[in-house]
Scaffold this motif. Structure first.
Motif, PDB file in Angstrom:
ATOM      1  N   SER A  65       0.808  -1.214   0.000  1.00  0.00           N
ATOM      2  CA  SER A  65       0.000   0.000   0.000  1.00  0.00           C
ATOM      3  C   SER A  65       0.848   1.274   0.000  1.00  0.00           C
ATOM      4  O   SER A  65       0.363   2.338  -0.408  1.00  0.00           O
ATOM      5  CB  SER A  65      -0.930   0.007   1.217  1.00  0.00           C
ATOM      6  OG  SER A  65      -0.190  -0.068   2.426  1.00  0.00           O
ATOM      7  N   GLN A  66       2.097   1.186   0.418  1.00  0.00           N
ATOM      8  CA  GLN A  66       2.925   2.385   0.562  1.00  0.00           C
ATOM      9  C   GLN A  66       3.041   3.217  -0.713  1.00  0.00           C
ATOM     10  O   GLN A  66       2.997   4.462  -0.652  1.00  0.00           O
ATOM     11  CB  GLN A  66       4.313   1.986   1.085  1.00  0.00           C
ATOM     12  CG  GLN A  66       5.206   3.158   1.487  1.00  0.00           C
ATOM     13  CD  GLN A  66       5.943   3.776   0.299  1.00  0.00           C
ATOM     14  OE1 GLN A  66       6.197   3.075  -0.695  1.00  0.00           O
ATOM     15  NE2 GLN A  66       6.266   5.058   0.382  1.00  0.00           N
ATOM     16  N   THR A  93      -1.125 -10.024   4.970  1.00  0.00           N
ATOM     17  CA  THR A  93      -0.729  -8.621   5.097  1.00  0.00           C
ATOM     18  C   THR A  93       0.475  -8.474   6.015  1.00  0.00           C
ATOM     19  O   THR A  93       1.393  -7.691   5.744  1.00  0.00           O
ATOM     20  CB  THR A  93      -1.908  -7.793   5.628  1.00  0.00           C
ATOM     21  OG1 THR A  93      -2.947  -7.797   4.645  1.00  0.00           O
ATOM     22  CG2 THR A  93      -1.515  -6.357   5.909  1.00  0.00           C
ATOM     23  N   VAL A  94       0.491  -9.239   7.090  1.00  0.00           N
ATOM     24  CA  VAL A  94       1.628  -9.222   8.009  1.00  0.00           C
ATOM     25  C   VAL A  94       2.910  -9.601   7.272  1.00  0.00           C
ATOM     26  O   VAL A  94       3.966  -8.985   7.460  1.00  0.00           O
ATOM     27  CB  VAL A  94       1.369 -10.165   9.198  1.00  0.00           C
ATOM     28  CG1 VAL A  94       2.646 -10.426   9.990  1.00  0.00           C
ATOM     29  CG2 VAL A  94       0.295  -9.575  10.108  1.00  0.00           C
ATOM     30  N   ARG A  95       2.811 -10.599   6.397  1.00  0.00           N
ATOM     31  CA  ARG A  95       4.004 -11.033   5.650  1.00  0.00           C
ATOM     32  C   ARG A  95       4.407 -10.004   4.596  1.00  0.00           C
ATOM     33  O   ARG A  95       5.583  -9.643   4.481  1.00  0.00           O
ATOM     34  CB  ARG A  95       3.729 -12.397   5.005  1.00  0.00           C
ATOM     35  CG  ARG A  95       3.703 -13.565   5.995  1.00  0.00           C
ATOM     36  CD  ARG A  95       3.628 -14.901   5.280  1.00  0.00           C
ATOM     37  NE  ARG A  95       2.325 -15.155   4.714  1.00  0.00           N
ATOM     38  CZ  ARG A  95       1.376 -15.875   5.319  1.00  0.00           C
ATOM     39  NH1 ARG A  95       1.594 -16.409   6.512  1.00  0.00           N
ATOM     40  NH2 ARG A  95       0.213 -16.071   4.739  1.00  0.00           N
ATOM     41  N   LEU A  96       3.441  -9.519   3.815  1.00  0.00           N
ATOM     42  CA  LEU A  96       3.755  -8.613   2.711  1.00  0.00           C
ATOM     43  C   LEU A  96       4.243  -7.253   3.194  1.00  0.00           C
ATOM     44  O   LEU A  96       5.151  -6.658   2.610  1.00  0.00           O
ATOM     45  CB  LEU A  96       2.525  -8.437   1.809  1.00  0.00           C
ATOM     46  CG  LEU A  96       2.142  -9.631   0.936  1.00  0.00           C
ATOM     47  CD1 LEU A  96       0.823  -9.357   0.217  1.00  0.00           C
ATOM     48  CD2 LEU A  96       3.231  -9.931  -0.080  1.00  0.00           C
ATOM     49  N   ALA A 124      -2.959  -8.125  16.581  1.00  0.00           N
ATOM     50  CA  ALA A 124      -3.637  -9.416  16.495  1.00  0.00           C
ATOM     51  C   ALA A 124      -3.568  -9.900  15.052  1.00  0.00           C
ATOM     52  O   ALA A 124      -4.046  -9.215  14.141  1.00  0.00           O
ATOM     53  CB  ALA A 124      -5.094  -9.299  16.945  1.00  0.00           C
ATOM     54  N   VAL A 125      -2.964 -11.058  14.846  1.00  0.00           N
ATOM     55  CA  VAL A 125      -2.792 -11.626  13.509  1.00  0.00           C
ATOM     56  C   VAL A 125      -3.825 -12.730  13.309  1.00  0.00           C
ATOM     57  O   VAL A 125      -3.890 -13.681  14.088  1.00  0.00           O
ATOM     58  CB  VAL A 125      -1.373 -12.207  13.330  1.00  0.00           C
ATOM     59  CG1 VAL A 125      -1.186 -12.704  11.903  1.00  0.00           C
ATOM     60  CG2 VAL A 125      -0.317 -11.174  13.691  1.00  0.00           C
ATOM     61  N   VAL A 126      -4.633 -12.591  12.276  1.00  0.00           N
ATOM     62  CA  VAL A 126      -5.671 -13.582  11.980  1.00  0.00           C
ATOM     63  C   VAL A 126      -5.105 -14.616  11.016  1.00  0.00           C
ATOM     64  O   VAL A 126      -4.666 -14.279   9.908  1.00  0.00           O
ATOM     65  CB  VAL A 126      -6.909 -12.913  11.367  1.00  0.00           C
ATOM     66  CG1 VAL A 126      -7.971 -13.951  11.009  1.00  0.00           C
ATOM     67  CG2 VAL A 126      -7.485 -11.882  12.339  1.00  0.00           C
ATOM     68  N   SER A 127      -5.108 -15.878  11.440  1.00  0.00           N
ATOM     69  CA  SER A 127      -4.539 -16.940  10.607  1.00  0.00           C
ATOM     70  C   SER A 127      -5.165 -18.275  10.988  1.00  0.00           C
ATOM     71  O   SER A 127      -5.071 -18.697  12.147  1.00  0.00           O
ATOM     72  CB  SER A 127      -3.015 -17.012  10.784  1.00  0.00           C
ATOM     73  OG  SER A 127      -2.479 -18.111  10.083  1.00  0.00           O
ATOM     74  N   GLY A 128      -5.762 -18.949  10.014  1.00  0.00           N
ATOM     75  CA  GLY A 128      -6.319 -20.269  10.277  1.00  0.00           C
ATOM     76  C   GLY A 128      -5.254 -21.341  10.381  1.00  0.00           C
ATOM     77  O   GLY A 128      -5.345 -22.250  11.213  1.00  0.00           O
ATOM     78  N   SER A 129      -4.205 -21.235   9.580  1.00  0.00           N
ATOM     79  CA  SER A 129      -3.157 -22.263   9.551  1.00  0.00           C
ATOM     80  C   SER A 129      -2.021 -21.982  10.525  1.00  0.00           C
ATOM     81  O   SER A 129      -1.218 -22.861  10.829  1.00  0.00           O
ATOM     82  CB  SER A 129      -2.575 -22.366   8.137  1.00  0.00           C
ATOM     83  OG  SER A 129      -1.884 -21.175   7.802  1.00  0.00           O
ATOM     84  N   GLU A 198      -6.344  -3.198   9.605  1.00  0.00           N
ATOM     85  CA  GLU A 198      -5.627  -2.618   8.476  1.00  0.00           C
ATOM     86  C   GLU A 198      -5.605  -3.572   7.287  1.00  0.00           C
ATOM     87  O   GLU A 198      -4.775  -3.434   6.394  1.00  0.00           O
ATOM     88  CB  GLU A 198      -4.201  -2.278   8.920  1.00  0.00           C
ATOM     89  CG  GLU A 198      -4.160  -1.228  10.029  1.00  0.00           C
ATOM     90  CD  GLU A 198      -2.794  -1.032  10.659  1.00  0.00           C
ATOM     91  OE1 GLU A 198      -2.640  -0.062  11.416  1.00  0.00           O
ATOM     92  OE2 GLU A 198      -1.888  -1.844  10.409  1.00  0.00           O
ATOM     93  N   GLY A 199      -6.528  -4.528   7.296  1.00  0.00           N
ATOM     94  CA  GLY A 199      -6.621  -5.453   6.188  1.00  0.00           C
ATOM     95  C   GLY A 199      -5.760  -6.685   6.387  1.00  0.00           C
ATOM     96  O   GLY A 199      -5.433  -7.025   7.519  1.00  0.00           O
ATOM     97  N   GLY A 200      -5.459  -7.329   5.313  1.00  0.00           N
ATOM     98  CA  GLY A 200      -5.698  -6.932   3.950  1.00  0.00           C
ATOM     99  C   GLY A 200      -7.134  -7.026   3.474  1.00  0.00           C
ATOM    100  O   GLY A 200      -8.080  -7.244   4.238  1.00  0.00           O
ATOM    101  N   PRO A 201      -7.268  -6.881   2.141  1.00  0.00           N
ATOM    102  CA  PRO A 201      -8.582  -6.865   1.523  1.00  0.00           C
ATOM    103  C   PRO A 201      -9.427  -8.098   1.832  1.00  0.00           C
ATOM    104  O   PRO A 201     -10.648  -7.978   2.004  1.00  0.00           O
ATOM    105  CB  PRO A 201      -8.247  -6.771   0.027  1.00  0.00           C
ATOM    106  CG  PRO A 201      -6.933  -6.055  -0.007  1.00  0.00           C
ATOM    107  CD  PRO A 201      -6.188  -6.585   1.175  1.00  0.00           C
ATOM    108  N   ARG A 202      -8.813  -9.261   1.901  1.00  0.00           N
ATOM    109  CA  ARG A 202      -9.600 -10.467   2.182  1.00  0.00           C
ATOM    110  C   ARG A 202     -10.182 -10.428   3.592  1.00  0.00           C
ATOM    111  O   ARG A 202     -11.357 -10.752   3.803  1.00  0.00           O
ATOM    112  CB  ARG A 202      -8.739 -11.712   1.997  1.00  0.00           C
ATOM    113  CG  ARG A 202      -9.520 -13.021   2.186  1.00  0.00           C
ATOM    114  CD  ARG A 202      -8.745 -14.203   1.666  1.00  0.00           C
ATOM    115  NE  ARG A 202      -7.402 -14.278   2.245  1.00  0.00           N
ATOM    116  CZ  ARG A 202      -6.493 -15.185   1.898  1.00  0.00           C
ATOM    117  NH1 ARG A 202      -6.774 -16.050   0.939  1.00  0.00           N
ATOM    118  NH2 ARG A 202      -5.309 -15.206   2.474  1.00  0.00           N
TER     119      ARG A 202
END
Length: 262
Positions: A65-66, A93-96, A124-129, A198-202
């Motif tokens: 996004s920058q 988003t955390v990775r990118l 807070a990082v949302v991650s199923g895996s 802050e997203g990402g879009p998904r």
């Protein structure tokens, strides 16, 4: 920075109107921005999103996004973080974006203390895996422990790795799926009621589809990118579009900073 659509909760007293009825063009202080973007004083949980989009709807350029942002957008970005109890982001988003722990900022220290908040918001990082690198500073160097939000069926070894790294694991769904509305409730139950995604879009699309989003802070960038970049929200659509109301609109150097509320 100019206020194009002043409303009762937007600080406008520090600048006199010009003949056109707009505020004189100047940089707003961080205190003024914090007042303008203050969370509702209801005590209930409030989920706001902060996103940037080009004129042709791209939320990113080259995956980040920058390149479509600006200095004023980053000042608002920092202000929104400084007001939040928790910043919610999807694993991709955390990775990118190379997420790091939120930092304490002296300019907001007194305001946070008065609100009963710690020195910086939790991430807070949302991650199923839970496919995350727990050796990153986000997990090893936070001022407050990072949270990982996942489902009850997340791999046990990854849950163990998260906890070993010092992260707090929040179960907010069945299987490996995270229920967006439940995630909001689980974080609020931990005292994290002022929420910022802050997203990402998904992830934003999931909050929208679940009817969990209360406010959208949208920066409209005066740029065109074409290409096939994602919009600010993705995933399955809603059956009926939900209309939000414009709460305030600021402008600087052609960038528009809007706030829309349910």
């Amino acid at each position: 920075m100019r206020s194009l659509f002043p409303v009762t909760d937007l600080t406008t007293t520090a600048a006199a109107p010009d003949p056109s009825g707009l505020l004189t063009d100047r940089e707003w202080s961080l205190d003024e921005l914090a007042d303008a973007y203050a969370y509702p004083a209801t005590g209930a949980s409030w989920l706001r999103a902060n996103m940037v989009s080009t004129l042709d709807g791209a939320a990113q350029h080259d995956g980040r996004s920058q390149p479509i942002s600006c200095a004023a957008d980053m000042r608002i970005f920092g202000t929104l973080r400084a007001l939040a109890d928790v910043v919610i982001a999807g694993a991709e988003t955390v990775r990118l974006e190379g997420y790091r722990p939120a930092r304490a900022r002296e300019a907001f220290a007194e305001r946070r203390a008065a609100a009963g908040q710690g020195p910086a918001p939790a991430i807070a990082v949302v991650s199923g895996s839970l496919d995350l690198d727990f050796a990153l500073p986000l997990f090893t160097e936070p001022l407050v422990p990072t949270l990982v939000v996942t489902g009850s069926g997340a791999p046990a070894d990854r849950i163990a790795a998260a906890r070993k790294a010092g992260a707090e694991v929040v179960i907010a769904g069945e299987g490996t799926r995270v229920d967006p509305a439940r995630a909001v409730r689980e974080l609020a139950d931990r005292g994290l009621r002022r929420q910022l995604t802050e997203g990402g879009p998904r992830l934003l699309g999931q909050f929208v589809a679940a009817g969990a989003l209360d406010e959208l802070c949208l920066t409209l960038s005066p740029m065109l990118t074409a290409g096939d970049a994602q919009r600010i929200a993705g995933g399955p659509g809603v059956a009926v579009p939900e209309r939000f109301a414009l709460a305030s609109l600021l402008e600087e150097d052609g960038f528009l900073f809007g706030r829309y509320r349910r």
